[in-house]
Design a protein around this motif. Sequence first.
Motif, mmCIF file in Angstrom:
data_model
loop_
_atom_site.group_PDB
_atom_site.id
_atom_site.type_symbol
_atom_site.label_atom_id
_atom_site.label_comp_id
_atom_site.label_asym_id
_atom_site.label_seq_id
_atom_site.Cartn_x
_atom_site.Cartn_y
_atom_site.Cartn_z
ATOM 1 N N ARG A 1 0.886 -1.297 -0.080
ATOM 2 C CA ARG A 1 0.066 -0.023 0.076
ATOM 3 C C ARG A 1 0.744 1.302 -0.164
ATOM 4 N NH1 ARG A 1 -2.803 3.543 3.784
ATOM 5 N NH2 ARG A 1 -1.663 2.422 5.403
ATOM 6 N N LEU A 2 0.461 2.152 -0.950
ATOM 7 C CA LEU A 2 1.343 3.520 -0.890
ATOM 8 C C LEU A 2 -0.180 4.482 -0.857
ATOM 9 C CD1 LEU A 2 3.504 3.059 -3.822
ATOM 10 C CD2 LEU A 2 4.204 3.338 -1.528
ATOM 11 N N LYS A 3 0.292 5.485 -0.287
ATOM 12 C CA LYS A 3 -0.954 6.632 0.041
ATOM 13 C C LYS A 3 -0.381 8.181 -0.447
ATOM 14 C CE LYS A 3 -4.306 8.016 3.396
ATOM 15 N NZ LYS A 3 -4.637 7.859 4.872
ATOM 16 N N LEU A 4 -1.216 8.783 -1.213
ATOM 17 C CA LEU A 4 -1.215 10.216 -1.590
ATOM 18 C C LEU A 4 -2.543 10.993 -1.223
ATOM 19 C CD1 LEU A 4 0.900 12.218 -2.825
ATOM 20 C CD2 LEU A 4 -0.366 11.540 -5.005
ATOM 21 N N ASN A 5 -2.365 11.944 -0.358
ATOM 22 C CA ASN A 5 -3.585 12.443 0.076
ATOM 23 C C ASN A 5 -4.484 11.445 0.855
ATOM 24 O OD1 ASN A 5 -2.271 15.064 -0.591
ATOM 25 N ND2 ASN A 5 -3.193 15.044 -2.705
ATOM 26 N N GLN A 6 -5.761 11.617 0.113
ATOM 27 C CA GLN A 6 -6.651 10.347 0.773
ATOM 28 C C GLN A 6 -6.941 9.423 -0.129
ATOM 29 O OE1 GLN A 6 -7.923 11.197 3.632
ATOM 30 N NE2 GLN A 6 -6.740 12.905 3.631
ATOM 31 N N LEU B 1 6.888 4.651 -8.873
ATOM 32 C CA LEU B 1 8.199 4.610 -8.749
ATOM 33 C C LEU B 1 8.460 6.046 -7.896
ATOM 34 C CD1 LEU B 1 9.894 2.900 -11.494
ATOM 35 C CD2 LEU B 1 9.687 2.020 -9.417
ATOM 36 N N GLU B 2 7.663 7.191 -8.392
ATOM 37 C CA GLU B 2 7.978 8.486 -7.776
ATOM 38 C C GLU B 2 7.499 8.348 -6.183
ATOM 39 O OE1 GLU B 2 8.866 11.375 -8.601
ATOM 40 O OE2 GLU B 2 9.125 11.237 -10.943
ATOM 41 N N LEU B 3 6.283 7.634 -5.997
ATOM 42 C CA LEU B 3 5.819 7.562 -4.722
ATOM 43 C C LEU B 3 6.666 6.679 -3.660
ATOM 44 C CD1 LEU B 3 2.048 6.747 -4.931
ATOM 45 C CD2 LEU B 3 3.228 8.962 -4.313
ATOM 46 N N LEU B 4 7.141 5.638 -4.354
ATOM 47 C CA LEU B 4 8.372 5.047 -3.520
ATOM 48 C C LEU B 4 9.634 5.642 -3.253
ATOM 49 C CD1 LEU B 4 7.960 1.592 -5.646
ATOM 50 C CD2 LEU B 4 7.634 1.753 -3.177
ATOM 51 N N ASP B 5 10.179 6.464 -4.169
ATOM 52 C CA ASP B 5 11.318 7.139 -4.143
ATOM 53 C C ASP B 5 11.072 8.331 -3.043
ATOM 54 O OD1 ASP B 5 12.904 5.568 -5.653
ATOM 55 O OD2 ASP B 5 12.746 7.002 -7.498
ATOM 56 N N GLU B 6 9.871 8.666 -3.065
ATOM 57 C CA GLU B 6 9.544 9.903 -2.058
ATOM 58 C C GLU B 6 9.225 9.454 -0.543
ATOM 59 O OE1 GLU B 6 8.746 13.643 -0.632
ATOM 60 O OE2 GLU B 6 9.226 13.219 -2.623
ATOM 61 N N GLN B 7 8.490 8.261 -0.622
ATOM 62 C CA GLN B 7 7.833 7.759 0.728
ATOM 63 C C GLN B 7 8.851 6.800 1.415
ATOM 64 O OE1 GLN B 7 3.709 6.974 0.230
ATOM 65 N NE2 GLN B 7 3.348 8.905 -0.707
ATOM 66 N N GLU B 8 9.360 5.780 0.583
ATOM 67 C CA GLU B 8 9.761 4.652 1.070
ATOM 68 C C GLU B 8 11.624 4.629 0.805
ATOM 69 O OE1 GLU B 8 8.219 2.520 2.786
ATOM 70 O OE2 GLU B 8 6.093 3.369 2.152
ATOM 71 N N LYS B 9 11.970 5.306 -0.149
ATOM 72 C CA LYS B 9 13.376 5.321 -0.183
ATOM 73 C C LYS B 9 14.228 5.645 0.759
ATOM 74 C CE LYS B 9 15.831 7.671 -3.514
ATOM 75 N NZ LYS B 9 16.924 8.056 -2.727
ATOM 76 N N PRO C 1 17.788 4.950 -6.677
ATOM 77 C CA PRO C 1 16.358 5.045 -7.097
ATOM 78 C C PRO C 1 15.731 3.828 -7.558
ATOM 79 C CG PRO C 1 17.927 6.519 -8.604
ATOM 80 C CD PRO C 1 18.871 5.671 -7.588
ATOM 81 N N SER C 2 14.493 3.542 -7.265
ATOM 82 C CA SER C 2 13.634 2.373 -7.396
ATOM 83 C C SER C 2 13.506 1.736 -8.778
ATOM 84 C CB SER C 2 12.334 2.553 -6.661
ATOM 85 O OG SER C 2 12.236 2.962 -5.400
ATOM 86 N N ILE C 3 13.224 0.539 -9.098
ATOM 87 C CA ILE C 3 13.320 0.123 -10.267
ATOM 88 C C ILE C 3 11.846 -0.495 -10.401
ATOM 89 C CG2 ILE C 3 13.955 -1.777 -11.927
ATOM 90 C CD1 ILE C 3 16.747 -1.719 -10.591
ATOM 91 N N GLY C 4 11.283 -0.493 -11.805
ATOM 92 C CA GLY C 4 9.903 -1.029 -12.003
ATOM 93 C C GLY C 4 9.956 -2.040 -12.795
ATOM 94 N N ILE C 5 9.474 -3.268 -12.820
ATOM 95 C CA ILE C 5 9.217 -4.337 -13.657
ATOM 96 C C ILE C 5 7.821 -4.565 -14.035
ATOM 97 C CG2 ILE C 5 9.858 -6.635 -14.553
ATOM 98 C CD1 ILE C 5 12.335 -6.614 -12.680
ATOM 99 N N ILE C 6 7.264 -4.484 -15.339
ATOM 100 C CA ILE C 6 6.116 -4.794 -15.610
ATOM 101 C C ILE C 6 6.013 -6.229 -16.347
ATOM 102 C CG2 ILE C 6 4.119 -4.110 -17.018
ATOM 103 C CD1 ILE C 6 5.202 -1.030 -16.944
ATOM 104 N N LEU C 7 5.470 -7.135 -15.968
ATOM 105 C CA LEU C 7 5.134 -8.413 -16.627
ATOM 106 C C LEU C 7 3.904 -8.629 -17.242
ATOM 107 C CD1 LEU C 7 6.621 -10.521 -13.687
ATOM 108 C CD2 LEU C 7 7.791 -9.833 -15.773
ATOM 109 N N CYS C 8 3.905 -8.531 -18.586
ATOM 110 C CA CYS C 8 2.443 -9.163 -19.128
ATOM 111 C C CYS C 8 2.885 -10.060 -20.168
ATOM 112 C CB CYS C 8 2.172 -7.644 -19.805
ATOM 113 S SG CYS C 8 3.248 -6.814 -20.880
#
Length: 346
Positions: free
Chosen positions: A222-227, A266-274, A280-287
């Motif tokens: 879970r990530l949260k931004l405002n409400q 990734l913006e939220l992770l770097d701002e809130q969790e890093k 910097p955080s990395i993202g992987i999209i599997l499809c």
Amino acid sequence: MNKLSAYNSFFEKIIDTINSARYQAFKSLNKFHIGQNFEIGKIIVENQDKNHWGQSIVDTLSKDINKQIDGVKGYSPQNLWRMRQFYLEYKNEPELLEIAMKIPWGQNMLIIQQLKDNTERKYYLQATDQLGWSRAVLLNQIKANAYQHQLTNKKLTNFKKALPIHLSEQANEALKSEYNLDFLGITKPVLEKELENRLIENIRDLLLELGYGFSFIGNQYRLKLNQKEYFIDLLFYHRILKCLIAIELKTVEFEPEFAGKMNFYLELLDEQEKQEDDNPSIGIILCPIKDNLEVEYALRTSNKPIGVSEYKLTHRLPEEFKGKVPTSKELKQMLTKAINNGGRSS
């Protein structure tokens, strides 16, 4: 029987009746819809041959149809070409056409585009009809080589147990996308969510087994931004790269908005969790399927390292990360194995 039990039984009968009626409505409408598309494809082919018309006639036809029928999406140039292809593929295959009339247009197109062997097509047509596979479930079964598995070991294809029929799902999917009959109602796509959850569990375990230094943090993180709240499918910390790795699993083809959503995460992770000393955080999209050009355009404006699978990390991944995250081949093997396990889970 107490009052609560009596009411629950009563309620279940009502829901079953509603779902059954929706499903029967879908079957009736779907047969007419597929038959119409076959006939339109036939008319296009015959008139192109007769009048020596080229490709531009389909664009003209689409514009004129949409003027007359108020911009219905089902008659786009692309879909008219698909109707033409549908006719050409099945005009001499009455047995396949009969089964194709029983399943939604999206599933039909997926089978035609992904498979060329008629015996294999028949298997997936029948399975989609009998098991009520949505388009996403069908796509993942094709990617998992379900047909080949049932040839080598029929006991492995226990799809009735792993993916139980949900009468309303196939109807809801088709009616929502093709007919927009709101009065029939839309419910949660149960089978797709079950499939996605199984794949997430398997990919999590497989990543940890690879031994690249992945430390599991959580799924549906879970990530949260405002409400508002947002949830990442899988979140790891990489001990060697010293960064967070977010993984998003999609059961459908790559769409450009997936990259935008990952960039946002990734913006939220770097701002809130890093942490301060983290990279910097990395993202992987599997499809299951991606169009390389579409992926390239989708990632052009991204300022974050994002990998998109079938199953290749984008060139934006820094050089020093190579050899420390799974390779393209390993990601592809990982997802194939996860789909196989997910499809056979009980």
